[in-house]
Design a protein around this motif. Structure first.
Motif, PDB file in Angstrom:
ATOM      1  N   LYS A   6       0.835  -1.215   0.000  1.00 55.10           N
ATOM      2  CA  LYS A   6       0.000   0.000   0.000  1.00 55.10           C
ATOM      3  C   LYS A   6       0.865   1.259   0.000  1.00 55.10           C
ATOM      4  N   ALA A   7       1.963   1.204   0.772  1.00 52.07           N
ATOM      5  CA  ALA A   7       2.896   2.338   0.812  1.00 52.07           C
ATOM      6  C   ALA A   7       3.551   2.528  -0.555  1.00 52.07           C
ATOM      7  N   ASP A   8       3.908   1.398  -1.205  1.00 57.38           N
ATOM      8  CA  ASP A   8       4.493   1.457  -2.564  1.00 57.38           C
ATOM      9  C   ASP A   8       3.509   2.090  -3.539  1.00 57.38           C
ATOM     10  N   LEU A   9       2.243   1.689  -3.413  1.00 60.53           N
ATOM     11  CA  LEU A   9       1.183   2.208  -4.288  1.00 60.53           C
ATOM     12  C   LEU A   9       1.040   3.727  -4.126  1.00 60.53           C
ATOM     13  N   GLU A  10       1.044   4.168  -2.864  1.00 60.57           N
ATOM     14  CA  GLU A  10       0.947   5.606  -2.582  1.00 60.57           C
ATOM     15  C   GLU A  10       2.164   6.346  -3.141  1.00 60.57           C
ATOM     16  N   GLY A  11       3.346   5.697  -3.022  1.00 57.87           N
ATOM     17  CA  GLY A  11       4.581   6.293  -3.539  1.00 57.87           C
ATOM     18  C   GLY A  11       4.528   6.457  -5.048  1.00 57.87           C
ATOM     19  N   LYS A  70       0.415  -4.110  -8.790  1.00 56.87           N
ATOM     20  CA  LYS A  70       0.443  -4.083  -7.318  1.00 56.87           C
ATOM     21  C   LYS A  70      -0.961  -4.208  -6.745  1.00 56.87           C
ATOM     22  N   LYS A  71      -1.956  -3.614  -7.436  1.00 57.90           N
ATOM     23  CA  LYS A  71      -3.343  -3.718  -6.975  1.00 57.90           C
ATOM     24  C   LYS A  71      -3.812  -5.172  -7.002  1.00 57.90           C
ATOM     25  N   GLU A  72      -3.388  -5.903  -8.035  1.00 55.52           N
ATOM     26  CA  GLU A  72      -3.735  -7.330  -8.132  1.00 55.52           C
ATOM     27  C   GLU A  72      -3.094  -8.119  -6.988  1.00 55.52           C
TER      28      GLU A  72
END
Length: 259
Positions: A58-63, A129-131
């Motif tokens: 989730k942190a990677d996604l936000e990044g 990443k969402k998958e």
């Protein structure tokens, strides 16, 4: 100062066999739990690991989302620069200035294309990443449900056996205090080295319980005499005669009935 009365060999044998019966009863209670405590521990570790992984994803996604915003802002800035250079081209005095501004605009266009390429790549990374996050969430929920059921199962067993185990542990400690340290250490050493935890066994049909090796009649007489501690030469277990064993079993059954 008063000294503790030295136990006779028979009293030592009785205390040892009684301790064995109590410890075996504790073993039975713990065997009922089986691998449950370890299963719960493993599941807790898995849940913690999956939770940490989800938080990182989730942190990677936000990044990545922040980087996309930065790239979009950069594209807007490049477009503003192109507009500015176009206006400046209208007021140039010579071809050199015109060409210089054209090169600047070309550079800005290339930067826009590069930023758009990066955005496209980052969006693809986000989708992947969402998958992974969706799969990890599903796996985490499954593990959490499994953990909840296993914990409930363990708590049920613990609530049923906790009182009995506490009672038996207290009795085990009482009997351990009656036995001299050297003998107690030997008992614990034998108990930990045999599969069923039986360090003290009785004679059954001329052999030590659970063994097929016949004990010589002379040794059987010595065991029945209760004048010295005798161990089985094959298994190393401490031996007691069947009469003493039966008497202690009867006493322990009355003790266990109080639980």
């Amino acid at each position: 100062m008063a000294t503790t009365k030295e136990l006779s060999v028979e009293e030592k044998l009785r205390a040892l066999y009684a301790l064995q019966l109590i410890d075996s009863k504790i073993d039975e209670i713990r065997n009922v739990r089986g691998e449950l405590p370890l299963e719960v521990e493993d599941l807790e570790d898995e849940v913690a690991g999956l939770t940490t992984r989800l938080d990182k994803l989730k942190a990677d996604l936000e990044g990545i989302d922040e980087k996309i915003k930065e790239k979009k802002n950069a594209i807007d800035e490049h477009k503003t620069s192109i507009k500015k250079y176009l206006e400046q081209q209208n007021n140039v005095r010579n071809n050199r200035e015109f060409n210089s501004l054209a090169k600047e605009m070309e550079f800005q266009e290339l930067e826009i294309q590069l930023a758009e390429k990066h955005i496209k790549e980052m969006k693809a990374s986000m989708e992947h990443k969402k998958e992974v996050i969706a799969q990890s969430k599903e796996r985490l929920e499954t593990k959490q449900t499994h953990l909840k059921h296993k914990k409930a199962e363990l708590n049920d067993i613990l609530s049923e056996t906790e009182k009995e185990e506490t009672f038996l542990m207290k009795k085990s400690e009482e009997y351990q205090k009656q036995i001299e340290e050297r003998l107690l250490n030997a008992y614990n050493r034998i108990r930990s080295s045999v599969r069923n935890g039986m360090a003290v066994v009785s004679i059954e049909r001329g052999a030590s319980a659970g063994s097929f090796f016949t004990i010589p009649p002379q040794t059987q007489m010595e065991i029945a005499g209760r004048k010295k501690i005798i161990t089985d030469e094959h298994s190393g277990r401490i031996l007691v005669d069947s009469m003493l064993a039966d008497e202690e079993k009867e006493k322990m059954e009355k003790l266990f009935a109080k639980m």
